[in-house]
Design a protein around this motif. Structure first.
Motif, PDB file in Angstrom:
ATOM      1  N   PRO A 157       0.808  -1.223   0.000  1.00 60.33           N
ATOM      2  CA  PRO A 157       0.000   0.000   0.000  1.00 60.33           C
ATOM      3  C   PRO A 157       0.845   1.280   0.000  1.00 60.33           C
ATOM      4  O   PRO A 157       0.405   2.303  -0.510  1.00 60.33           O
ATOM      5  N   GLU A 158       2.044   1.195   0.545  1.00 59.81           N
ATOM      6  CA  GLU A 158       2.862   2.410   0.648  1.00 59.81           C
ATOM      7  C   GLU A 158       3.671   2.659  -0.631  1.00 59.81           C
ATOM      8  O   GLU A 158       4.024   3.797  -0.929  1.00 59.81           O
ATOM      9  N   TYR A 161       2.679   4.021  -5.556  1.00 59.47           N
ATOM     10  CA  TYR A 161       2.774   5.266  -6.322  1.00 59.47           C
ATOM     11  C   TYR A 161       4.145   5.894  -6.087  1.00 59.47           C
ATOM     12  O   TYR A 161       4.281   6.987  -5.562  1.00 59.47           O
ATOM     13  N   LEU A 162       5.155   5.137  -6.476  1.00 59.53           N
ATOM     14  CA  LEU A 162       6.546   5.574  -6.337  1.00 59.53           C
ATOM     15  C   LEU A 162       6.847   6.654  -7.372  1.00 59.53           C
ATOM     16  O   LEU A 162       6.069   6.870  -8.305  1.00 59.53           O
ATOM     17  N   ARG A 235      11.147   3.218   1.379  1.00 60.33           N
ATOM     18  CA  ARG A 235      10.571   4.392   2.046  1.00 60.33           C
ATOM     19  C   ARG A 235      11.440   5.629   1.788  1.00 60.33           C
ATOM     20  O   ARG A 235      10.918   6.699   1.482  1.00 60.33           O
ATOM     21  N   ASN A 238      10.726   6.568  -1.762  1.00 61.44           N
ATOM     22  CA  ASN A 238       9.379   7.125  -1.950  1.00 61.44           C
ATOM     23  C   ASN A 238       9.316   8.570  -1.462  1.00 61.44           C
ATOM     24  O   ASN A 238       8.672   9.416  -2.067  1.00 61.44           O
ATOM     25  N   LEU A 239      10.016   8.857  -0.371  1.00 66.97           N
ATOM     26  CA  LEU A 239       9.965  10.205   0.197  1.00 66.97           C
ATOM     27  C   LEU A 239      10.895  11.184  -0.519  1.00 66.97           C
ATOM     28  O   LEU A 239      10.575  12.359  -0.646  1.00 66.97           O
ATOM     29  N   ARG A 243      10.218  13.873  -8.090  1.00 71.63           N
ATOM     30  CA  ARG A 243       8.923  13.726  -8.741  1.00 71.63           C
ATOM     31  C   ARG A 243       8.648  14.868  -9.709  1.00 71.63           C
ATOM     32  O   ARG A 243       7.572  14.929 -10.307  1.00 71.63           O
TER      33      ARG A 243
ATOM     34  N   PHE B  82      -2.945  12.409  -7.606  1.00 74.17           N
ATOM     35  CA  PHE B  82      -3.056  11.102  -6.946  1.00 74.17           C
ATOM     36  C   PHE B  82      -1.824  10.237  -7.163  1.00 74.17           C
ATOM     37  O   PHE B  82      -1.563   9.307  -6.420  1.00 74.17           O
ATOM     38  N   LYS B  83      -1.032  10.570  -8.191  1.00 70.32           N
ATOM     39  CA  LYS B  83       0.167   9.775  -8.463  1.00 70.32           C
ATOM     40  C   LYS B  83       1.343  10.139  -7.543  1.00 70.32           C
ATOM     41  O   LYS B  83       2.357   9.467  -7.538  1.00 70.32           O
ATOM     42  N   ASP B  84       1.199  11.225  -6.806  1.00 65.89           N
ATOM     43  CA  ASP B  84       2.256  11.619  -5.864  1.00 65.89           C
ATOM     44  C   ASP B  84       2.084  10.805  -4.582  1.00 65.89           C
ATOM     45  O   ASP B  84       1.227  11.089  -3.758  1.00 65.89           O
ATOM     46  N   GLY B  85       2.924   9.785  -4.421  1.00 69.68           N
ATOM     47  CA  GLY B  85       2.717   8.817  -3.350  1.00 69.68           C
ATOM     48  C   GLY B  85       3.429   9.102  -2.040  1.00 69.68           C
ATOM     49  O   GLY B  85       3.482   8.244  -1.158  1.00 69.68           O
ATOM     50  N   ARG B  86       4.011  10.284  -1.882  1.00 61.98           N
ATOM     51  CA  ARG B  86       4.801  10.539  -0.672  1.00 61.98           C
ATOM     52  C   ARG B  86       3.980  10.468   0.603  1.00 61.98           C
ATOM     53  O   ARG B  86       4.456  10.015   1.639  1.00 61.98           O
ATOM     54  N   TYR B  88       1.675   8.560   1.399  1.00 61.55           N
ATOM     55  CA  TYR B  88       1.465   7.202   1.922  1.00 61.55           C
ATOM     56  C   TYR B  88       2.515   6.918   3.003  1.00 61.55           C
ATOM     57  O   TYR B  88       2.231   6.335   4.043  1.00 61.55           O
ATOM     58  N   SER B  89       3.751   7.330   2.721  1.00 62.95           N
ATOM     59  CA  SER B  89       4.810   7.136   3.727  1.00 62.95           C
ATOM     60  C   SER B  89       4.595   8.050   4.929  1.00 62.95           C
ATOM     61  O   SER B  89       4.779   7.633   6.073  1.00 62.95           O
TER      62      SER B  89
END
Lengths: 558, 162
Positions: A157-158, A161-162, A235, A238-239, A243, B82-86, B88-89
């Motif tokens: 789930p995390e 959307y990388l 993680r 992802n952070l 982007r 919605f594609k920006d997944g940051r 979620y973390s």
């Protein structure tokens, strides 16, 4: 091989229903194209030049004969009678209709297959060594770890959307047959000084526009920390992955920008906080998954067969095939066999519905009902008795599947190129055909020996051209197709990126140019030296001179 | 604000103020303010009539809010696309690491097909994008009954159930 239980079946069936509903909502206009795109991509569905393309997942390249039959059935029922094995050990269909894709997924689910996360900005199919479990140089079979990672990464789930796509490869052997070092995360199974088996981890490898060999950030990771460490890497990525620019969004750019040491430190900090959480991987689970990857029952008398030796000395066609397509095996009397999907005149990696069914039947007869797809777009039978090799070869020949060219010049990796792909700048398949036409003398090919040609129709590098001993990159120059050559790349344990030879060459000259490069090699090689080794010894200059006759500077200035 | 909260659709009192400058007056009522604004104007906000919540986005450092968590009943995380997944973390860190127990709300480009993942990462309330059908969005929570891996929802990795 891994067998689904009720949990796995449920999750795949629920995915089919989810995607059926998403497709319905797209077709009725409830979902916009922009909203639907990432959803369909995470099911492997692209909209291509002429039609959608569906990429089906083959986890770590491992297929049962029933699964391969189903892939053949799908090719016939929903496509134009063939499929294309890709460099991620997956299979792609080039002509399915969007409306039929939910039905294709349902058919796949019936044989424990799916198209989950074969595209999109998520964790993709985990790839591995196609000789896993049978290689002589193996420290430990990597497939159970691949399966554990597959489950952890499926619908994470995390990390769905990388910033960009994310590829993981695992190798358990000394020789790297999985191109581990050009992956976002590469994992080698290693043994430490105390004799314990664990993992050596690298990050930030990748091809594409900006190619990098990955950097090692963990020399030894205990098995129980596999998932917590991966979660920490993901993680941080992802952070902090970029982007703002799709071309700079891969983890390799982040690792390069802040440096591998700093990246490793950030991962370490994150990992220490989650290391001993529920992510801790029980030995019990490792043992449970390992049971799915036990050896098939081997015949202890297999090595006693004498017919194999006889046939080798009496049939040169067979001997040539054995020399190139048959590999050693950890069990005496057994061999690993490559089924070449690089037959002249056929796009590399393509296989018809009939061939798939034929191969599935042969796998039942000769190789424990199991088939592996390789990252260089061939298939492998991993458990063939030496006494069966002749019969297998004879059968394969009837379906044009016994081309004795594994590891040779014509065993090219090749992307679909301009013929199918909407990203491509130039054709790949026509070049493969050109090379096949020019180099059709088997004796010459065997004399040249091991050489890897890899070809991409654009800088996205699906054909891995950066790590080809000879790499070919299609470029567009004012509407004309040109080809940029690189020399000296390698995807193996001695991973390297190729060096640019010089200005791109015209389409009609590609095969002739390769011929000249090979002339230099033949003149300069030491005995038993591969093209790559000669290149590494003598450098690029002699090759440059032969191709451009000293006119490089002039050509560069154009 | 008509939202999904704990699997139900309801109307609540929160209003999101997404752009606010220092010299602007802040309206009364229950407000979700940008975290940065809240950080810089805590004195001024001390006399606010109504409840206050903050909204963070992917650019914000989530650890900056760690010491303030007890001050909020609601924290919002913004998905600009919605594609920006940051986030979620961010959500996982707020729940798993910083122990936030209040209302964790997804705002911005919040759509049905991402809700299942958001919930697993710790969101319990959702401000669905205005042009979308909020009733339809509710169905997303039933997409899957099996979860392979652990997340902020406390699910055990499925292998531990085997």
């Amino acid at each position: 091989m891994y067998i689904y239980d009720e949990y796995d079946r449920t999750i795949v069936n629920e995915r089919v229903e989810q995607f059926r509903d998403q497709t319905r909502r797209f077709l009725t206009g409830e979902l916009s194209e922009d909203e639907f795109r990432p959803l369909r991509l995470m099911n492997g569905l692209y909209i291509q030049r002429y039609a959608p393309m569906l990429r089906v997942s083959i986890p770590y390249g491992l297929l049962s004969s029933d699964q391969l039959r189903m892939l053949g059935h799908i090719a016939r029922k929903y496509d134009k009678g063939y499929g294309h094995f890709s460099t991620r050990q997956n299979i792609q269909y080039n002509w399915p209709r969007l409306e039929t894709v939910p039905d294709i997924l349902a058919d796949l689910a019936s044989v424990e297959m799916h198209a989950i996360q074969t595209s999109g900005n998520c964790i993709r199919n985990i790839t591995s060594d196609h000789f896993a479990g049978v290689a002589e140089d193996e420290i430990e079979d990597p497939r159970s770890y691949c399966e554990i990672i597959r489950q952890w990464s499926t619908f994470h789930p995390e990390f769905s959307y990388l910033p960009r796509k994310f590829k993981i490869a695992v190798s358990g052997a000394v020789k790297d047959r999985a191109a581990v070092q050009v992956h976002d995360i590469g994992i080698y199974v290693v043994k430490n000084d105390q004799g314990e088996v664990g993992f050596r981890i690298l990050v930030g490898g990748g091809l594409g526009r900006l190619p990098y060999i990955g950097a090692f950030i963990k020399e030894f990771l205990e098995k129980k920390y596999l998932l917590s460490y991966l979660e920490a890497i993901l993680r941080v990525y992802n952070l902090f992955g970029r982007r703002d620019n799709i071309h700079k969004a891969r983890i390799k750019i982040l690792v390069k920008a802040i440096g591998p040491e700093k990246f490793a430190e950030m991962v370490e900090q994150e990992w220490l906080q989650i290391r001993d959480s529920v992510l801790l991987l029980d030995q019990k689970e490792i043992d449970r998954v390992k049971k799915y990857f036990l050896d098939p029952p081997y015949d202890s008398k297999a090595a006693a067969d004498t017919s194999f030796g006889q046939k080798l000395s009496t049939d040169t066609g067979f001997a040539n095939w054995v020399k190139r397509n048959v590999k050693p095996h950890k069990v005496a009397g057994y061999r690993g066999v490559y089924i070449s999907l690089k037959m002249p005149g056929i796009p590399p990696g393509d296989v018809t519905d009939t061939q798939m069914e034929f191969i599935a039947d042969l796998a039942d007869k000769y190789s424990a009902s199991e088939i592996r797809a390789t990252h260089d777009q061939n298939l492998v039978f991993a458990h063939v008795k030496q006494g069966d090799l002749y019969a297998l070869w004879t059968a394969l020949k009837t379906q044009n599947l016994a081309t004795p060219n594994i590891g040779l010049l014509t065993d090219m990796i090749c992307c679909p190129g301009l013929d199918f792909c909407s990203l491509a700048n130039a054709g790949s398949i026509p070049i493969a055909n050109q090379i096949n036409s020019k180099f059709n003398d088997m004796d010459y090919l065997h004399d040249i020996g091991d050489i890897q040609i890899k070809m991409s129709g654009c800088m996205n590098a699906c054909g891995h051209h950066h790590v080809g001993h000879i790499g070919i990159l299609g470029v567009d120059k004012k509407g004309e197709e040109f080809y940029q050559l690189t020399l000296g790349g390698s995807p193996a344990e001695d991973a390297a990126l190729g060096d640019r030879l010089g200005p791109a060459i015209a389409q009609k000259e590609v095969a002739d140019t390769i011929g000249k490069l090979l002339d230099v090699y033949v003149e300069k090689r030491h005995e038993d030296e591969r093209f790559l080794d000669t290149y590494r010894r003598i450098g690029i200059e002699p090759f440059k001179q032969r191709i451009y006759n000293g006119s490089v500077a002039q050509a560069e200035g154009e | 604000m008509r939202v999904i909260k704990d699997n139900q659709i309801l109307e609540d009192s929160w209003t999101r103020v997404d752009t606010v400058t220092a010299d602007q007056p802040i309206p009364d009522g229950d407000l979700i303010l940008p975290f940065k604004y809240w950080q810089q104007n805590q004195d001024k906000l001390a006399n606010h009539r109504g409840k206050l919540a903050v909204c963070l986005n992917g650019e914000d450092k989530i650890e900056d809010i760690a010491t303030h968590i007890g001050k909020f009943n609601l924290i919002a995380l913004d998905f600009p696309a919605f594609k920006d997944g940051r986030c979620y973390s961010h959500a996982r860190l707020l729940r798993d690491r910083y122990g936030f127990k209040g209302d964790l709300r997804a705002v911005g480009d919040v759509l049905r097909d991402q809700l299942f993942y958001m919930k697993r990462c710790g969101f319990n309330s959702f401000f669905i994008r205005k042009d979308k059908d909020i009733e339809d969005a509710l169905k997303a929570f039933n997409d899957f009954t099996v979860k392979y891996q652990t997340a902020a929802d406390g699910a055990l990795p499925v292998y531990r159930l085997r």
